[in-house]
Enzyme design. Structure first.
Site, PDB file in Angstrom:
ATOM      1  N   HIS A  16      26.531  33.555   3.034  1.00  0.00           N
ATOM      2  CA  HIS A  16      25.425  32.737   3.529  1.00  0.00           C
ATOM      3  C   HIS A  16      24.742  31.985   2.398  1.00  0.00           C
ATOM      4  CE1 HIS A  16      25.954  34.298   7.533  1.00  0.00           C
ATOM      5  NE2 HIS A  16      26.102  35.487   6.988  1.00  0.00           N
ATOM      6  N   ARG A  72      26.112  19.879   3.737  1.00  0.00           N
ATOM      7  CA  ARG A  72      26.343  20.493   5.044  1.00  0.00           C
ATOM      8  C   ARG A  72      25.031  20.785   5.757  1.00  0.00           C
ATOM      9  NH1 ARG A  72      25.145  25.593   6.165  1.00  0.00           N
ATOM     10  NH2 ARG A  72      26.186  26.711   7.861  1.00  0.00           N
ATOM     11  N   GLY A  90      26.280  32.513  16.578  1.00  0.00           N
ATOM     12  CA  GLY A  90      26.676  32.925  15.239  1.00  0.00           C
ATOM     13  C   GLY A  90      25.637  32.449  14.233  1.00  0.00           C
ATOM     14  N   GLU A 127      27.671  26.749  14.028  1.00  0.00           N
ATOM     15  CA  GLU A 127      28.507  26.298  12.911  1.00  0.00           C
ATOM     16  C   GLU A 127      29.699  27.240  12.848  1.00  0.00           C
ATOM     17  OE1 GLU A 127      30.535  26.191  10.316  1.00  0.00           O
ATOM     18  OE2 GLU A 127      29.170  26.418   8.620  1.00  0.00           O
ATOM     19  N   GLU A 185      38.170  29.461  12.213  1.00  0.00           N
ATOM     20  CA  GLU A 185      37.249  30.336  12.932  1.00  0.00           C
ATOM     21  C   GLU A 185      37.297  30.070  14.441  1.00  0.00           C
ATOM     22  OE1 GLU A 185      33.340  30.711  11.210  1.00  0.00           O
ATOM     23  OE2 GLU A 185      34.106  30.162   9.229  1.00  0.00           O
TER      24      GLU A 185
END
Length: 373
Positions: free
Chosen positions: A69, A78, A100, A164, A173
């Site tokens: 993180h 981002r 998430g 995300e 993912e």
């Protein structure tokens, strides 16, 4: 002996490896695990039914800690892009779900943008940290919910579902995206919005001797320390790996779109595709493999690109080394790209067949299979 330590047997190690992601009992039996063993482990609680939305164990551990993180939060390209997009999409009084939530940053952005209520869904231990951060920032309208996001049902339909769920090569993912899609379908009101809105998966042909030697098969083609390691080259080609690199824009010869996703309507099945792209060499050069990057459509007028021509992000660039081809001027390299779940491991892979000058794409060409998940 009573004082002997207890560890995993070879069978247990194989089962542990096979269950990095949830698998069907049929897959496990086909992999050689006795049905009775699986029944016994289910009966004793060592195994349990799980959905495809459960992330791989190692990813759950990684995203349950602060390192991952921190890496995302320090990526201002981002994070600021998502912040601007949330500011455009979320309206005063909206109810928002962040699928998430991780550190809770996007959920908190939604609250700052005027949302009346925000649910941050998180399956890892970061849920407690996110709740702590939201409280420390006085954002009482951010509620962090720990558990599988796909099992969450709000009291009423929501206005925005965001998340995300983007992997290094966009698709990695896909299980996170599967959870996002379930939440979207179960909780988003008619006319509601999602963020991101869409994505394009892009391939770039690279002409880079540096990449080919440092991370590709060129490493084996030149003696090192006075020794010939070329006998290992074919093994590397047979079991290829994706490398996360920082690529130089000047090494990109041509770029083409491979796949696209509309996140308002796509399902997890749309993570699996097969398509063909042609990458053109206007002048003579070398083909040293493919860079994988993507472009996100976050909100009207707000996009985020991750290619070498853009500011580098925490996704960096995925380099897929391939055997070198000499490319004449005005020639093309044709690539068939197929994403699929490997039957042996149950994980997402990207298979590439490559046709150089004078060749035609066909199943007779070798498929280079890169694990992504």
């Amino acid at each position: 002996m009573e004082d002997d330590n207890i560890g995993l047997s070879n069978v247990a190690r194989q089962l542990f490896s096979a269950l990095r992601v949830a698998r069907t009992p049929e897959d496990l039996v086909a992999s050689g695990f006795p049905p009775q063993l699986l029944k016994d482990l289910l009966a004793t609680g060592f195994l349990e039914p799980q959905r495809e939305t459960e992330a791989p164990l190692d990813l759950q551990e990684a995203f349950g800690g602060l390192k991952a993180h921190r890496g995302m939060l320090v990526d201002t390209a981002r994070t600021e892009a998502f912040r601007r997009a949330i500011g455009e999409v979320v309206q005063d009084g909206n109810t928002v779900i962040d699928v998430g939530t991780g550190s809770g940053v996007l959920a908190m952005f939604a609250a700052q943008a005027g949302a009346a209520e925000v649910y941050g869904l998180e399956m890892t231990a970061m849920a407690d940290r996110a709740a702590e951060v939201a409280a420390a920032n006085g954002l009482d309208n951010v509620q962090i919910v720990r558990g599988d996001a796909a099992s969450f049902t709000p009291d009423a339909p929501v206005d925005v579902v965001l998340g995300e769920f983007i992997g290094l090569a966009l698709l990695d993912e896909w299980r996170h995206f599967a959870a996002f899609a379930e939440v979207r379908d179960n909780a988003l009101r008619p006319g509601g919005q999602v963020l991101p809105r869409a994505a394009k998966l892009l391939f770039s042909a690279v002409d880079s001797r540096r990449l080919y030697v440092d991370r590709g098969y060129g490493f084996w083609e030149t003696p090192a320390y006075g020794l010939d390691f070329s006998a290992l080259r074919q093994a590397d080609i047979d079991w290829p790996l994706r490398y996360v690199v920082t690529a130089d824009e000047k090494d990109v010869v041509d770029t083409a779109e491979v796949h696209n996703l509309d996140y308002l309507t796509a399902t997890s099945e749309d993570s699996f595709f097969s398509s063909e792209v042609r990458l053109r060499y206007p002048v003579a050069g070398s083909f040293h493999g493919v860079l994988v990057h993507f472009e996100l459509d976050l909100a009207p007028g707000i996009t985020l690109g991750t290619g070498p021509a853009h500011r580098e992000t925490c996704w960096h660039h995925s380099y897929l080394p391939l055997p070198m081809l000499q490319m004449p001027a005005n020639s093309e390299v044709c690539i068939e790209a197929t994403s699929f779940l490997d039957t042996g491991s149950g994980t997402l892979c990207l298979g590439l067949r490559v046709a150089g000058p004078g060749e035609t794409l066909s199943n007779d060409l070798p498929q280079h299979i890169f694990p992504l998940e």
